[in-house]
Structure formats: C-alpha cells, structure tokens
Design an enzyme around this catalytic site. Structure first.
Site: not given
Ligand SMILES: [Zn+2]
Length: 333
Positions: A129-130, A213, A221, A242, A281, A302
């Site tokens: 997604f980056r 990550h 929540c 809540c 990398s 890689n």
C-alpha cells in the site's frame, strides 16, 4: 561460429577428465552451445540440452566453474533428476553459492532471528500500500493511516481499513511462511520480527512473532482500549463499552511504535548468531539499525538490489529463496 567461451567447467575423477560446455554466437546472434571433448559433434540450441547430454558424468564430476546465468537451470535439472544428497553437495556450492552459505550459517547458529517486511507478503498477493501503484483511490495511505484521519475523518479511515481487512480475508500464508514456521519447530529459528501487520506468520504456525508495526487482525477502541472484533469494525459499530471509535491495532503514522515488541526484538537480535532480513531493504530508521545489533552473520533476501552492509545478499523473491534454502538444509552437514 566465433568467440567460443567456456560457461561451465567440470573436473572429474579418472576417465571423466575435464569437461567443458562452451557457447558461441551464430551469425544471426543466437547463442549455440557445444561440449568440448566432442568438437565435431553436434551443437545444442540451448545450455540445458548441452548439459543434459553430459548426464552420464553428473555423478562423477565436480563443477569448478559455472556461469551465473545457468546456475538455476542446472540446479533445477539436477534436483528433478533425483541425485543423491552426497552427489548434489558439490553442485549446490556452485549453483547456489550464497544460499548454500546461508544454509550453513543457519545449521551452525544457536540463535537465529528472521526480520520480515512487505516483500515477504507480496507472494501471498498482498499489494504494497505504500508503493505508488498500490495507492488506494489515488489516496496516499500516509494521509489516511493517521491519527488525524481517525479523529477528523472517521468515515474515510473506516473505509480504508475495511477495504484492507476484507482484501486480507482471502489471503493465505505461502510456502515461505510455512518454512519459517517449520524452522521454528526444528529449533532453527527463534524469533520472527515483522513489519507486516497481516498476521500471516502466526497463521502459518510461527509462535514467536513480534509485530513491530502492530496488527490488522486485532481491534480496539481508540478511547477506552477495550478489544473489539473484526465483525464489529466491519459493521461500523462503535465500542460496546464506551461508544468510542473502533480501530485496528496497526500503528498509525504519528503514533509511537509498540515498545514491548521492539524491546523484545532488540534483545533477541543482540544475542543472535544469524539475522535474516527478508523482503525489505531496511532503509528506514530505526528498523535499519536492527540487524546490525547482532555480532553474528547478517543476510538480506530482497527482490530489489540495494547497497548494503550485509554479509550475504540474495536478490530474489522470499518464497522461492526460502524453498531453495530449505532444500539445501538437507544437503548441508
Ligand atoms: Zn471504548
């Protein structure tokens, strides 16, 4: 035919003597291959045909030179033909020298840490997604995967993560994930530290995983931190406790990294004999520092070639490379 050059040299015991495969260019610039001791004999249209013509000597020779262009073809042919472990060993060193080295390191190591990034998951079909091509709705995820979006534009934030969670529901770990889980069972891997949030290592069976990550498989929540389910999030419900906004446990841009996961990874890497980095990398701080906390061997697997300080670099896909190293573990000893 002009300019014959040696692409493979084999040294044999006794009668086999020295054997070579040469290639030359025809007038229309096509490569043609021949074997040296049969100067007048027929030529071969490709390397593999020439190599196969030497089948009878495979078990009696040791490769002393092999052009890197043909290494993988030779290895695939030999493994398909079912050579014994002992006979494959000298070939393994010539055909897959870097991976053979890695297999030796893994076998000799008493603590091995694997560090994975986005490239580990791409063969399962997860888009990065980056990357620009992976951008969703032309929106840069760096503007959606943020605290600001969560607080100020929850519908967009919710839509983005719903899309990612739904796309992940169909995705399964690949053989590379399975191999790492298997290595853990065999005592060959002690920790997987991952930048990925997809949970595929755990799904494959790895027990010791640190998610640097966070995780998209866990929800909570934002206000009271009470856990929530994927279904509650996808249905757009608020926190049952809540009424606050639900979110994934993926670290958002602008948020602190999960301390415990990083601390555990730091400590294990410091003691590691071997650190294998796969599918990243590691150009981003602080992740880039991690493998070099170890005094042991560092290995980078890689797809993109990057300048680096690793002891061994393998340019290739995660799954394929792990499958080959796994084959070599049987041969190394
Ligand atoms: Zn709550």
């Amino acid at each position: 035919m002009k300019n014959w050059e040696t692409v493979m040299q084999l040294v044999g015991d006794g009668e086999s003597g020295r054997i070579e495969i040469l290639r030359g260019q025809s007038e229309d610039n096509e490569w043609v291959f021949k074997t040296k001791e049969r100067e007048e004999a027929k030529q071969y249209p490709n390397f593999l045909e020439a190599f196969k013509s030497l089948r009878t000597v495979w078990n009696h020779v040791t490769p002393s030179f092999l052009n890197s262009l043909y290494r993988e073809q030779v290895w695939d042919e030999l493994t398909n033909e079912g050579l014994t472990k002992e006979n494959l060993k000298p070939w393994a060193k010539s055909c897959l020298p870097e991976m053979f080295q890695v297999a030796e390191y893994i076998k000799a190591s008493s603590k091995t840490v694997v560090f994975t990034g986005a490239g580990m998951s791409t063969e399962s079909g997860i888009p990065d997604f980056r990357s620009r091509s992976g951008w969703w709705k032309q929106v840069d995820p760096r503007t959606v995967a943020t605290i600001e979006a969560l607080e100020q534009d929850y519908p967009l934030f919710h839509e983005f993560y719903s899309m990612r969670m739904r796309s992940l529901q169909k995705i399964k770990p690949h053989d590379g994930h399975n191999i790492l889980a298997e290595w853990e069972k065999r005592g060959l891997v002690h920790l997987v530290a991952t930048q990925n949030v997809d949970g595929l290592h755990q799904e494959a069976g790895s027990q010791h995983v640190e998610e640097l990550h966070g995780s998209i498989k866990q929800l909570k929540c934002q206000q009271c931190e009470k856990e929530a389910t994927t279904d509650e999030f996808l249905e757009g419900k608020p926190c049952s406790h809540c009424g606050g906004k639900l979110r994934t446990c993926v670290v958002l841009f602008g948020e602190a990294l999960p301390q415990q996961a990083w601390k555990q990874s730091f400590e294990t890497i410091k003691e590691a004999d071997v650190v294998i980095v796969i599918g990243t990398s590691l150009e981003v701080y602080p992740a880039g520092e991690l493998p070099f906390l170890s005094n042991g061997k560092t290995i980078l697997i890689n797809l993109e070639e990057v300048e680096n300080d690793f002891d061994v670099t393998i340019t290739g896909k995660a799954k394929e490379t792990l499958q080959r190293i796994n084959e070599l573990l049987v041969i190394v000893e």
